[in-house]
Motif scaffolding. Sequence first.
Motif, PDB file in Angstrom:
ATOM      1  N   VAL A  25     -15.269  25.881 -29.505  1.00 35.15           N
ATOM      2  CA  VAL A  25     -14.629  26.669 -30.555  1.00 35.15           C
ATOM      3  C   VAL A  25     -13.445  27.434 -29.963  1.00 35.15           C
ATOM      4  N   PRO A  26     -12.235  27.241 -30.498  1.00 35.50           N
ATOM      5  CA  PRO A  26     -11.071  27.973 -29.982  1.00 35.50           C
ATOM      6  C   PRO A  26     -11.218  29.469 -30.229  1.00 35.50           C
ATOM      7  N   SER A  27     -10.516  30.240 -29.449  1.00 30.75           N
ATOM      8  CA  SER A  27     -10.556  31.697 -29.646  1.00 30.75           C
ATOM      9  C   SER A  27      -9.660  32.127 -30.799  1.00 30.75           C
ATOM     10  N   ALA A  28      -8.661  31.311 -31.132  1.00 29.51           N
ATOM     11  CA  ALA A  28      -7.756  31.645 -32.231  1.00 29.51           C
ATOM     12  C   ALA A  28      -7.394  30.374 -32.986  1.00 29.51           C
ATOM     13  N   MET A  29      -7.413  30.456 -34.317  1.00 26.75           N
ATOM     14  CA  MET A  29      -7.120  29.303 -35.159  1.00 26.75           C
ATOM     15  C   MET A  29      -6.149  29.724 -36.252  1.00 26.75           C
ATOM     16  N   LEU A  30      -5.362  28.754 -36.710  1.00 21.57           N
ATOM     17  CA  LEU A  30      -4.399  28.990 -37.782  1.00 21.57           C
ATOM     18  C   LEU A  30      -4.639  27.975 -38.887  1.00 21.57           C
ATOM     19  N   PHE A  31      -5.082  28.472 -40.044  1.00 28.64           N
ATOM     20  CA  PHE A  31      -5.307  27.623 -41.217  1.00 28.64           C
ATOM     21  C   PHE A  31      -4.069  27.726 -42.108  1.00 28.64           C
ATOM     22  N   SER A  32      -3.384  26.619 -42.321  1.00 32.93           N
ATOM     23  CA  SER A  32      -2.165  26.648 -43.116  1.00 32.93           C
ATOM     24  C   SER A  32      -2.219  25.624 -44.235  1.00 32.93           C
ATOM     25  N   GLY A  33      -1.473  25.881 -45.294  1.00 38.08           N
ATOM     26  CA  GLY A  33      -1.433  25.007 -46.459  1.00 38.08           C
ATOM     27  C   GLY A  33      -1.116  25.829 -47.689  1.00 38.08           C
ATOM     28  N   ALA A  34      -0.846  25.169 -48.790  1.00 43.43           N
ATOM     29  CA  ALA A  34      -0.441  25.860 -50.015  1.00 43.43           C
ATOM     30  C   ALA A  34      -1.465  26.908 -50.429  1.00 43.43           C
ATOM     31  N   ALA A  35      -0.994  27.940 -51.117  1.00 42.38           N
ATOM     32  CA  ALA A  35      -1.897  28.967 -51.640  1.00 42.38           C
ATOM     33  C   ALA A  35      -2.827  28.358 -52.680  1.00 42.38           C
ATOM     34  N   GLY A  36      -4.057  28.872 -52.725  1.00 44.12           N
ATOM     35  CA  GLY A  36      -4.989  28.476 -53.780  1.00 44.12           C
ATOM     36  C   GLY A  36      -5.689  27.152 -53.587  1.00 44.12           C
ATOM     37  N   ILE A  37      -5.717  26.629 -52.346  1.00 43.87           N
ATOM     38  CA  ILE A  37      -6.364  25.325 -52.141  1.00 43.87           C
ATOM     39  C   ILE A  37      -7.682  25.413 -51.379  1.00 43.87           C
ATOM     40  N   THR A 145      -2.703  31.373 -43.800  1.00 46.67           N
ATOM     41  CA  THR A 145      -1.386  31.605 -44.377  1.00 46.67           C
ATOM     42  C   THR A 145      -0.854  30.356 -45.073  1.00 46.67           C
ATOM     43  N   PRO A 146      -0.115  30.535 -46.184  1.00 54.09           N
ATOM     44  CA  PRO A 146       0.561  29.396 -46.789  1.00 54.09           C
ATOM     45  C   PRO A 146       1.918  29.135 -46.134  1.00 54.09           C
ATOM     46  N   ASN A 147       2.395  30.078 -45.309  1.00 54.93           N
ATOM     47  CA  ASN A 147       3.725  29.962 -44.709  1.00 54.93           C
ATOM     48  C   ASN A 147       3.651  30.170 -43.203  1.00 54.93           C
ATOM     49  N   PRO A 148       3.151  29.185 -42.465  1.00 53.37           N
ATOM     50  CA  PRO A 148       3.035  29.365 -41.009  1.00 53.37           C
ATOM     51  C   PRO A 148       4.380  29.566 -40.322  1.00 53.37           C
ATOM     52  N   GLU A 149       5.465  29.061 -40.954  1.00 50.77           N
ATOM     53  CA  GLU A 149       6.784  29.200 -40.348  1.00 50.77           C
ATOM     54  C   GLU A 149       7.228  30.655 -40.273  1.00 50.77           C
ATOM     55  N   SER A 150       6.611  31.518 -41.077  1.00 56.20           N
ATOM     56  CA  SER A 150       6.985  32.930 -41.056  1.00 56.20           C
ATOM     57  C   SER A 150       6.377  33.669 -39.875  1.00 56.20           C
ATOM     58  N   LEU A 151       5.432  33.042 -39.183  1.00 54.04           N
ATOM     59  CA  LEU A 151       4.829  33.660 -38.002  1.00 54.04           C
ATOM     60  C   LEU A 151       5.666  33.346 -36.769  1.00 54.04           C
ATOM     61  N   PRO A 152       5.745  34.245 -35.821  1.00 57.76           N
ATOM     62  CA  PRO A 152       6.494  33.973 -34.587  1.00 57.76           C
ATOM     63  C   PRO A 152       5.940  32.749 -33.857  1.00 57.76           C
TER      64      PRO A 152
END
Length: 311
Positions: A25-37, A145-152
Motif C-alpha cells: 500500500v503506497p503512503s500517498a495516493m491521488l484519485f483523479s477523474g471527473a466530479a461526481g463519478i 480531485t477532479p483537476n490533478p493539473e492544479s496540484l504542484p
Amino acid sequence: MGFDKIRGHDRPIRILQGTVRKQRVPSAMLFSGAAGIGKCTTARAYIQALMCPSAHDAEGCGACSCCRRILSASHPDLLWIREEGGEIKVEAIRSIEEFLSRKPLESPVKAVLVDGAECMNISAANAFLKTLEEPPSASLIILVTPNPESLPDTIRSRCFQVRFSPLSADQCREILAAVRPEALTDQTISLVMGRPGFAIAGNPAADAQRCMDLCEAMLRGDTTEAWEDREAMEAWLDQVPLIFRDLVVAHTGGAGSILPRHRLSAPDVETVLQTWQEVQRVTARTGFHLNRSITWHYVAELMRSSIRRTE
C-alpha cells in the motif's frame, strides 16, 4: 459501502485490491477523474479494506462498527479533510501532521482523505509537500480531485495515481435506481454524462438550465459577472461540457440536443473543440483561487468568439 457495491471503475478497484493483497500500500495516493463519478466512495471502500477487522480478500465487510464509522467519517484513525469556503488552508494541513504523528488507536493504519485537494492554497500545498516527503509509518494519505493539473508537480510526483473515468449510462441507471430512484429519468441520465453524483446530490435539469442561462448572458455581453461565489463558478464549469457536447453533435449528426431550450450554434466542430480546450484549461486552474470577475469576462470572451445565439 465496499468495493462490491461500487458500479464501474473495475480497473481502479483491481489496482487498489492488488495493493492490499500484495501488502504494498503506497503512503500517498491521488484519485483523479471527473466530479461526481465515485472517487471518494471508492476511497472509503479502500480504507475499509485496510482497516476492517473482518476484511476478506481485500474487501471490508461493510457491516461492522469499523466500516460504519469509516463511512460516517467518525473513525478515530481516519481524518477527512474538506475545503471550507472554497479553500483548504495551511491549518488543515498541519492537523494532518499532528494526526499522523500519533499511533493508530484501533486499526493497523491511520488514513487521511483529502477531498477537493485542488483547493489547497499555496501555503497549504507547501506544508503538505513536507508531509509527503517524510510520511509516517503505518499511514495512508489519499488526495481526491477532479483537476490533478492544479496540484504542484512536486505533489503529484510523490503520489501513486489512480485515474477514474465516467460511468456508462446503464451503470448510472443502476446507481440511481438504488440510491435515488425518484431522480431516475432518461433526461437525467443524459444530463449527468456518466457522473451520477450530480443526480444524487442535486437537480441536473435545474443545473443545466442555470448553465444555459449564464451562457446566454455571456453571449449577450453582460458586463456584470453572474457567479455569486466560487461554488457557483465551479458548478457552471462542471456543467458547461453539456453545451460543447450539443454543439459538436449538431455538426456530426448524432443524437439530438440534451439541453433545455437549446438556441446555440457554432460555425464548425474545430472551433467548438478549440474553445472547449481553452475552457478546460480554466477549469483545471480553479484550485488557484481564480478571481471570479476576471474569469467570467475571460470565459465570456471565449464563448463569444465561437458560439452564437439563435432565435
